[in-house]
Write an enzyme that holds these catalytic residues in place. Structure first.
Site, mmCIF file in Angstrom:
data_model
loop_
_atom_site.group_PDB
_atom_site.id
_atom_site.type_symbol
_atom_site.label_atom_id
_atom_site.label_comp_id
_atom_site.label_asym_id
_atom_site.label_seq_id
_atom_site.Cartn_x
_atom_site.Cartn_y
_atom_site.Cartn_z
ATOM 1 N N GLU A 301 0.702 -1.388 -0.058
ATOM 2 C CA GLU A 301 -0.111 0.103 0.204
ATOM 3 C C GLU A 301 0.821 1.224 -0.062
ATOM 4 O O GLU A 301 0.337 2.394 -0.302
ATOM 5 C CB GLU A 301 -1.225 0.000 1.184
ATOM 6 C CG GLU A 301 -0.423 0.345 2.652
ATOM 7 C CD GLU A 301 0.157 -1.139 3.222
ATOM 8 O OE1 GLU A 301 0.738 -1.124 4.228
ATOM 9 O OE2 GLU A 301 0.230 -2.034 2.379
ATOM 10 N N ASP A 343 23.168 15.603 -31.620
ATOM 11 C CA ASP A 343 23.901 16.239 -32.579
ATOM 12 C C ASP A 343 25.393 16.127 -31.821
ATOM 13 O O ASP A 343 25.691 15.722 -30.737
ATOM 14 C CB ASP A 343 23.720 17.718 -32.579
ATOM 15 C CG ASP A 343 24.066 18.460 -33.959
ATOM 16 O OD1 ASP A 343 24.838 17.952 -34.451
ATOM 17 O OD2 ASP A 343 23.791 19.681 -34.018
#
Length: 863
Positions: A301, A343
């Protein structure tokens, strides 16, 4: 008409500025008057008042995570509501002690979850506030930069290439102003915006004088009057109607599937246990509470709190390494990433571009080329970039004088032409069009070539010679641009791309960005972690290959944008995996590459900082940008790097995998122990004439075993758990739960036999003895299951170890504490207590043997 596109005006107070419903049909002056604004912007006090009146310029698609909201969230769980209902039933039938105990445990568990989630939420908000999108506005005629969420109606915003448009407005002034508004209209290409009124019934796409929140500037500049902000914008109303949420991550999908698995198991347990207990004539209310407690006992829980804590811990740790997390759940994807696309500039190279040469067509240094280039870079108004900065710095160092020149016009850069032109006029009024850009594109516009002090027709031989020089320099790692010019006549209207023809090729610009010294080692580290590095660049393929080879990246294949255009999607899926460099690609092709890699089952990261990177960032599983990126790239990113460096990416990957590993630890620890206990309790309830534990005892045990697990977020992680990408595997979790749950149950039944047949324990002694043994095993086993090695070979985190030892001591002391009699506990004889400890030691040895067996199987070893 669709009300989404025609926002209703807000109710006006006396003298309150209000925008007309069809504001795009008004003249600029009418709008300024109606909004009580001026072309020089608002006064500071007026802007502050409007911010109070209209509120922050944000879209409230989700409720803010306030303390009260988070506290209430703890009680929305169906399991918690079931327990509260059970407590109420106990109270109604007169069993107030059990009712109060159950409510106290539920409240304690909920408060624990709230405290952890609230502190985690605050920590993350502080980190995310470090990365804000800002806008340039005019206030009392002075340009200021403010957070975009503080823009108000009546503000005058200054926009340029790369700007993310903060709100809806009309264009007051524009220069070659193109906006990408595909997010709203689906248009593939940017559209030009001009300050000219349109018809009142114009569709969204036809409102060429309007800009809209969430869209971005592709090129040019503009001055815009803001009319609508926040939820009143077109984007805000659409988002409100659709309740947009980010796409589900792989980890979130796994958690959801895991929840379905638990729900099915709980339903079966509750129905079977309740039916059998009632059939055996046991008290119905106690049987109901017992069955519900069993179901709750199976559930981890605190899982939402544990996930929140773990992710928050990961975000803070990543922030210390220079990575700001903008979307918390994406951390898990970061760790699962197995392909990283980037890049080369600033990641593989230093990112400090210098102009190494301004050369004539024969390859000789040329002051004329440097001057032409300086004029172009000095007067261009597009997005600032390192190439222009390098040109300006070099020209100023050479004392190039352009004081006699003035700018006449500009044809802005775009990603199709890959070049930019300016038109200048000298003191005599003679005009020159100067263009610089990608070599092939510039050369294709030329019909003549500069030769010494003269020009000559550009024939095939000269064309081939220029191409060869370009190729040779590119192979040496230089980025090469072309420069061309021609005299143009004065004209009343603006110049356009049609004027970029019949040019004279003036020369070359050579730029050099040296490879980073340490990037070779980083690439090796990424490869060792199972992450492929791929270069996606708009640059020349020879330059990209040179840089890749210089930093030790093995190049298996190079694919150019022109070749990619000829590939069907299926062919690209096959080829993308085997390609290291994608060169000379445009923004749409970048997005297509990312999508192709994802289609083949990879978790793909993309790192970008420019306008042309936005589509790929949106398409990637993991979107990475840098703090200095343009707004549109930063807004698309889930992670923002405070410096553009692959090394901190490597550290971020490790942290993402650590976060995933620790989250999975809690799930495995909780679900295996809970499943074993629940299976044992269900079996015992069938064999025993009394309930093996009360509902309150079950909940207390579950609560006490969960508290140490909150420290798992900071636990140390074994090296092999971060050495390659790992993904959510529901089958692995299910098999783990069953095997280790059964091992736990075997020892539970041994405990039952020992208590009943050796010690002949009474019902209260039985419950107390099994509570102690069960809690001890759950606490100790957490230290065993947290590693795949022998438990003594992997040191746990200090906090986890400390809390576990404290609760082990509490577990041994519980039978002897005076107030625990309210829970049905009784003191245990010392031999019985020592026997429970002995069974715990045997259980640890059994789990270690089971661990060896489980992880020796190939399908589990890499899960």
């Amino acid at each position: 008409m669709n009300s989404v596109f025609f926002p209703h005006p807000k109710p006006a107070q006396p003298h309150e500025p209000v925008a007309p419903e069809t504001y795009w049909n008004r003249t600029s002056q009418q709008l300024l008057d109606e909004l009580h604004a001026g072309p020089d912007g608002l006064q500071a006090d007026d802007a502050a008042q409007r911010l109070k009146q209209y509120g922050l310029n944000v879209i409230h698609t989700q409720q803010q995570a306030t303390a009260l909201n988070l506290l209430l969230e703890q009680f929305k769980s169906p399991l918690v509501l079931i327990l509260i209902f059970a407590a109420i039933v106990s109270g109604v039938v007169g069993d107030w002690t059990d009712a109060l105990i159950i409510l106290a445990i539920v409240l304690g568990s909920s408060v624990l979850g709230f405290v952890q989630e609230y502190s985690a939420s605050n920590a993350v908000q502080k980190l995310q506030s470090q990365v804000t999108i800002k806008s340039a506005v005019l206030r009392a005629g002075q340009q200021q930069t403010i957070p975009s969420n503080q823009v108000v109606p009546g503000d005058v915003v200054l926009l340029s290439a790369g700007s993310l448009i903060p709100a809806d407005g009309v264009v007051l002034e524009a220069k070659d102003f193109f906006v990408n508004q595909a997010v709203l209209t689906g248009e593939t290409f940017p559209v030009e915006k001009e300050p000219a009124g349109v018809a009142a019934d114009a569709s969204l796409a036809d409102r060429t004088n309007c800009v809209f929140m969430g869209t971005s500037v592709s090129s040019g500049t503009a001055k815009v009057l803001i009319v609508e902000t926040g939820s009143a914008t077109v984007f805000g109303q659409i988002a409100g109607k659709l309740s947009l949420r980010p796409p589900e991550t792989e980890f979130e999908r796994g958690i959801r599937q895991f929840g379905y698995l638990l729900t099915r198991i709980m339903l079966v347990i509750v129905v079977i246990v309740l039916a059998i207990n009632i059939f055996m004539s046991k008290p119905p209310i106690d049987s109901l509470l017992f069955a519900l407690a069993l179901a709750v006992g199976l559930t981890p829980e605190l899982l939402p709190a544990i996930i929140g804590i773990t992710l928050s811990h990961g975000a803070q740790s990543m922030a210390r390494r220079g990575v700001i997390v903008r979307r918390l759940n994406a951390i898990e994807n970061f760790g699962s990433m197995d392909v990283l696309c980037t890049d080369k500039t600033g990641t593989l190279t230093e990112g400090v571009v210098r102009l190494d040469g301004a050369l004539d067509p024969q390859g000789q240094a040329s002051p004329t080329v440097l001057r032409l280039t300086y004029l172009n870079s000095h007067f261009q108004t597009g997005l600032a970039n390192p190439l222009d900065e390098a040109i300006i710095a070099s020209a100023q160092a050479a004392r190039v004088d352009i004081s006699t020149e003035k700018k006449v016009d500009e044809i802005p850069y775009d990603f199709v032409r890959k070049c930019l032109s300016v038109v200048t006029a000298d003191s005599a009024g003679a005009r020159t069009l100067i263009i610089k850009g990608a070599f092939e594109n510039v050369l294709s516009l030329c019909t003549r070539v500069q030769s010494g002090g003269n020009t000559a027709a550009l024939d095939d031989g000269q064309h081939a010679a220029l191409e060869q020089r370009y190729s040779d320099w590119s192979a040496q790692g230089y980025r090469v641009l072309g420069v061309a010019a021609k005299a143009v006549a004065a004209q009343p209207g603006p110049y356009s791309t049609r004027d970029e023809s019949d040019l004279t090729f003036a020369g070359f610009l050579l730029f050099f960005d040296p490879p980073k010294a340490d990037v070779a080692q980083v690439i090796k580290d990424l490869t060792a972690r199972g992450v492929q590095l791929k270069i996606i660049t708009g640059d020349n393929q020879k330059v990209a290959r040179h840089v890749a080879e210089a930093v030790g990246l093995t190049v298996t294949n190079v694919l150019t944008g022109s070749a990619l255009n000829g590939l069907h999607d299926e062919a690209l899926w096959h080829l993308a995996e085997r390609t290291t460099i994608f060169a000379e690609v445009d923004p749409n092709q970048k997005e297509r590459i990312i999508s192709a890699l994802r289609k083949t089952g990879h978790v793909v990261g993309y790192m970008g900082d420019g306008i042309n990177d936005a589509p790929a960032l949106h398409a990637a599983d993991v979107a990475l940008s840098v703090d200095t990126a343009v707004d549109v790239a930063k807004d698309a990113a889930e992670f923002v790097l405070l410096r553009k460096d692959l090394d901190i990416l490597r550290e971020g990957i490790d942290e993402g995998r650590t976060t995933f590993a620790n989250t999975l630890k809690y799930i495995l620890i909780a679900i295996s122990g809970n499943f074993g206990n629940m299976f044992s309790m269900a079996g015992a309830s069938l064999l025993l004439p009394f309930l093996p534990m009360t509902a309150a005892q079950i909940l207390l045990e579950n609560f006490m075993s969960d508290i140490p697990n909150t420290a798992i977020a900071g636990d140390s992680v074994d090296a092999e758990l971060v050495d390659h990408p790992r993904r959510w595997n529901t089958r692995f979790i299910r098999n783990y739960m069953v095997l280790f749950g059964l091992v736990s149950s075997i020892f539970d039944f041994l405990t039952f036999g020992t208590l009943l047949f050796i010690f002949q324990a009474s019902p209260d002694q039985f419950r107390t003895g099994w509570f102690v043994e069960s809690l001890l095993t759950e606490l100790v086993i957490a230290l065993v299951i947290r590693t795949r090695h022998w438990f003594f070979q992997s040191r746990p985190g200090k906090l986890l170890l400390t809390i576990s030892l404290i609760f082990i001591a509490v577990a041994l002391a519980i039978p002897y504490l005076p107030f625990t009699s309210l829970l049905g506990f009784v003191p245990l004889p010392l031999p019985l207590l020592l026997t429970m400890v002995g069974l715990t030691v045997l259980y640890v040895l059994a789990v270690e043997i089971a661990k060896r067996y489980f992880f020796s199987r190939p399908d589990n070893a890499n899960a």
